[in-house]
Design a protein around this motif. Structure first.
Motif, PDB file in Angstrom:
ATOM      1  N   LEU A 228     -14.264 -41.964  -4.891  1.00 21.66           N
ATOM      2  CA  LEU A 228     -15.667 -42.016  -5.308  1.00 21.66           C
ATOM      3  C   LEU A 228     -16.303 -43.326  -4.870  1.00 21.66           C
ATOM      4  O   LEU A 228     -15.648 -44.371  -4.827  1.00 21.66           O
ATOM      5  CB  LEU A 228     -15.797 -41.894  -6.835  1.00 21.66           C
ATOM      6  CG  LEU A 228     -15.601 -40.503  -7.458  1.00 21.66           C
ATOM      7  CD1 LEU A 228     -15.553 -40.613  -8.976  1.00 21.66           C
ATOM      8  CD2 LEU A 228     -16.708 -39.543  -7.031  1.00 21.66           C
ATOM      9  N   ARG A 229     -17.597 -43.266  -4.561  1.00 22.53           N
ATOM     10  CA  ARG A 229     -18.410 -44.464  -4.372  1.00 22.53           C
ATOM     11  C   ARG A 229     -19.044 -44.834  -5.719  1.00 22.53           C
ATOM     12  O   ARG A 229     -19.128 -43.991  -6.627  1.00 22.53           O
ATOM     13  CB  ARG A 229     -19.506 -44.220  -3.348  1.00 22.53           C
ATOM     14  CG  ARG A 229     -19.048 -43.821  -1.965  1.00 22.53           C
ATOM     15  CD  ARG A 229     -20.221 -43.828  -0.985  1.00 22.53           C
ATOM     16  NE  ARG A 229     -21.379 -43.099  -1.506  1.00 22.53           N
ATOM     17  CZ  ARG A 229     -22.602 -43.125  -0.964  1.00 22.53           C
ATOM     18  NH1 ARG A 229     -22.829 -43.855   0.118  1.00 22.53           N
ATOM     19  NH2 ARG A 229     -23.589 -42.436  -1.479  1.00 22.53           N
ATOM     20  N   PRO A 230     -19.538 -46.053  -5.866  1.00 18.17           N
ATOM     21  CA  PRO A 230     -20.208 -46.425  -7.118  1.00 18.17           C
ATOM     22  C   PRO A 230     -21.392 -45.526  -7.451  1.00 18.17           C
ATOM     23  O   PRO A 230     -21.632 -45.227  -8.627  1.00 18.17           O
ATOM     24  CB  PRO A 230     -20.665 -47.868  -6.858  1.00 18.17           C
ATOM     25  CG  PRO A 230     -19.712 -48.387  -5.839  1.00 18.17           C
ATOM     26  CD  PRO A 230     -19.368 -47.213  -4.972  1.00 18.17           C
ATOM     27  N   THR A 231     -22.144 -45.072  -6.445  1.00 15.74           N
ATOM     28  CA  THR A 231     -23.331 -44.239  -6.696  1.00 15.74           C
ATOM     29  C   THR A 231     -22.968 -42.958  -7.426  1.00 15.74           C
ATOM     30  O   THR A 231     -23.552 -42.621  -8.469  1.00 15.74           O
ATOM     31  CB  THR A 231     -24.037 -43.902  -5.372  1.00 15.74           C
ATOM     32  OG1 THR A 231     -24.502 -45.100  -4.765  1.00 15.74           O
ATOM     33  CG2 THR A 231     -25.218 -42.969  -5.616  1.00 15.74           C
ATOM     34  N   GLU A 232     -21.992 -42.226  -6.882  1.00 14.10           N
ATOM     35  CA  GLU A 232     -21.621 -40.941  -7.476  1.00 14.10           C
ATOM     36  C   GLU A 232     -20.859 -41.137  -8.786  1.00 14.10           C
ATOM     37  O   GLU A 232     -21.031 -40.362  -9.738  1.00 14.10           O
ATOM     38  CB  GLU A 232     -20.788 -40.126  -6.486  1.00 14.10           C
ATOM     39  CG  GLU A 232     -21.578 -39.598  -5.303  1.00 14.10           C
ATOM     40  CD  GLU A 232     -21.940 -40.650  -4.259  1.00 14.10           C
ATOM     41  OE1 GLU A 232     -22.952 -40.479  -3.564  1.00 14.10           O
ATOM     42  OE2 GLU A 232     -21.188 -41.664  -4.144  1.00 14.10           O
ATOM     43  N   LEU A 233     -20.032 -42.174  -8.865  1.00 19.32           N
ATOM     44  CA  LEU A 233     -19.330 -42.474 -10.112  1.00 19.32           C
ATOM     45  C   LEU A 233     -20.329 -42.788 -11.220  1.00 19.32           C
ATOM     46  O   LEU A 233     -20.181 -42.329 -12.363  1.00 19.32           O
ATOM     47  CB  LEU A 233     -18.377 -43.652  -9.911  1.00 19.32           C
ATOM     48  CG  LEU A 233     -17.619 -44.127 -11.159  1.00 19.32           C
ATOM     49  CD1 LEU A 233     -16.745 -43.032 -11.735  1.00 19.32           C
ATOM     50  CD2 LEU A 233     -16.800 -45.374 -10.836  1.00 19.32           C
TER      51      LEU A 233
ATOM     52  N   LEU B  49     -15.770 -50.894 -11.721  1.00 14.26           N
ATOM     53  CA  LEU B  49     -14.928 -50.941 -10.527  1.00 14.26           C
ATOM     54  C   LEU B  49     -14.419 -52.350 -10.261  1.00 14.26           C
ATOM     55  O   LEU B  49     -13.295 -52.521  -9.764  1.00 14.26           O
ATOM     56  CB  LEU B  49     -15.697 -50.402  -9.320  1.00 14.26           C
ATOM     57  CG  LEU B  49     -15.933 -48.891  -9.339  1.00 14.26           C
ATOM     58  CD1 LEU B  49     -16.988 -48.499  -8.319  1.00 14.26           C
ATOM     59  CD2 LEU B  49     -14.633 -48.142  -9.073  1.00 14.26           C
ATOM     60  N   ARG B  50     -15.206 -53.359 -10.581  1.00 13.83           N
ATOM     61  CA  ARG B  50     -14.724 -54.736 -10.434  1.00 13.83           C
ATOM     62  C   ARG B  50     -13.526 -54.974 -11.347  1.00 13.83           C
ATOM     63  O   ARG B  50     -12.549 -55.635 -10.966  1.00 13.83           O
ATOM     64  CB  ARG B  50     -15.846 -55.737 -10.734  1.00 13.83           C
ATOM     65  CG  ARG B  50     -16.874 -55.856  -9.626  1.00 13.83           C
ATOM     66  CD  ARG B  50     -17.756 -57.077  -9.788  1.00 13.83           C
ATOM     67  NE  ARG B  50     -18.599 -56.996 -10.966  1.00 13.83           N
ATOM     68  CZ  ARG B  50     -19.819 -56.452 -10.980  1.00 13.83           C
ATOM     69  NH1 ARG B  50     -20.309 -55.925  -9.860  1.00 13.83           N
ATOM     70  NH2 ARG B  50     -20.549 -56.438 -12.081  1.00 13.83           N
TER      71      ARG B  50
END
Length: 279
Positions: free
Chosen positions: A27-32, A51-52
């Motif tokens: 997943l990318r941050p946008t979709e997550l 995510l960090r």
């Protein structure tokens, strides 16, 4: 005064993010953010914070996607898979995503399907955000039901209303036999007769078919691609429909390489349908 060691608990948002990354494979941050914080204007920012933390704990691996502004994909690390196993009520055999993609001459590249997969993730996350459905992506269904002959790009599960929707994303990479199966899958799902049955949705059977289509699609030469026309022509080549059937069209608009927005309409096909122009 020293800081407390960084840790993660099974019930916190970062743990939910880790489970979602495993479910979707990446997943990318946008979709997550859409999946975790639907309709929240700061969703991506909140996802990036989680995510960090997951990166600092070495529970995920960052993978830079190719192309301008494509962003970063995150997969579950070996340590992350082990952590998911410790949280499970029974041993689930969670697997790392470290082998997603491959290295060539020291440079990492995603699988050839990554763009199509990103559109499927994008559409599914937007549908979930707008309609409140649970998403069972292709990657998850392949893990839980490895012997099926056909998989949707995602199942959208509406448990409170007792049904699921079968999502197919039309793209130029689906041709020949794959396009045949796409048409049969959407029509079959729209009639409540999907091409495959999954234990996960026994109590919410598939009754809806959704085809997602890119608005303004062009081929590598810059010519317009009429994906809905391709669907109609293939349906006619397969014999058309014997009785009226209603399906959902989901028109995708891109933001960068991902899906930025969708527009939904319903269309009823009949044996006597005239060609329908794209909006």
């Amino acid at each position: 005064m020293s800081k407390h060691p960084l840790r993660i608990d099974a019930n916190e948002h970062a743990a939910t993010a880790l489970r979602l990354i495993h479910r979707f494979s990446w997943l990318r941050p946008t979709e997550l953010g859409r999946l975790l914080y639907p309709r929240n204007k700061h969703a991506r920012k909140y996802a990036e914070k989680l995510l960090r933390k997951l990166t600092a704990l070495r529970l995920v691996i960052e993978r830079k996607l190719p192309g301008r502004s494509a962003g970063t994909a995150y997969v579950v690390s070996t340590r992350g898979a082990t952590k998911l196993d410790t949280w499970a009520d029974v041993h689930k055999g969670y697997k790392s995503g470290k082998d997603w993609g491959a290295y060539q001459n020291g440079v990492w590249y995603p699988p050839n399907s990554w763009q199509h997969d990103l559109w499927a993730i994008g559409v599914a996350s937007l549908l979930a955000e707008q309609l409140g459905h649970e998403v069972l992506p292709d990657s998850y269904l392949r893990q839980t039901a490895p012997s099926e002959v056909k998989y949707p790009d995602a199942l959208l599960v509406c448990r409170d209303k007792g049904f699921s929707a079968w999502l197919e994303v039309e793209s130029s990479r689906k041709t020949g036999k794959n396009l045949d199966q796409l048409v049969r899958a959407v029509i079959g799902a729209s009639r409540g007769k999907p091409l495959a049955y999954f234990d996960e949705v026994q109590d919410t059977p598939v009754k809806v078919g959704i085809i997602a289509i890119l608005v303004g699609a062009r081929d590598e030469r810059g010519y317009n691609l009429d994906h809905w026309g391709r669907f109609e022509r293939k349906l006619q080549a397969l014999g058309g429909v014997k009785a009226p059937v209603t399906l959902i069209r989901c028109w995708m608009s891109l933001k960068g390489v991902g899906v930025g927005s969708i527009r939904i309409d319903h269309i009823t096909l009949s044996p006597y349908n005239q060609p329908i122009k794209n909006p």
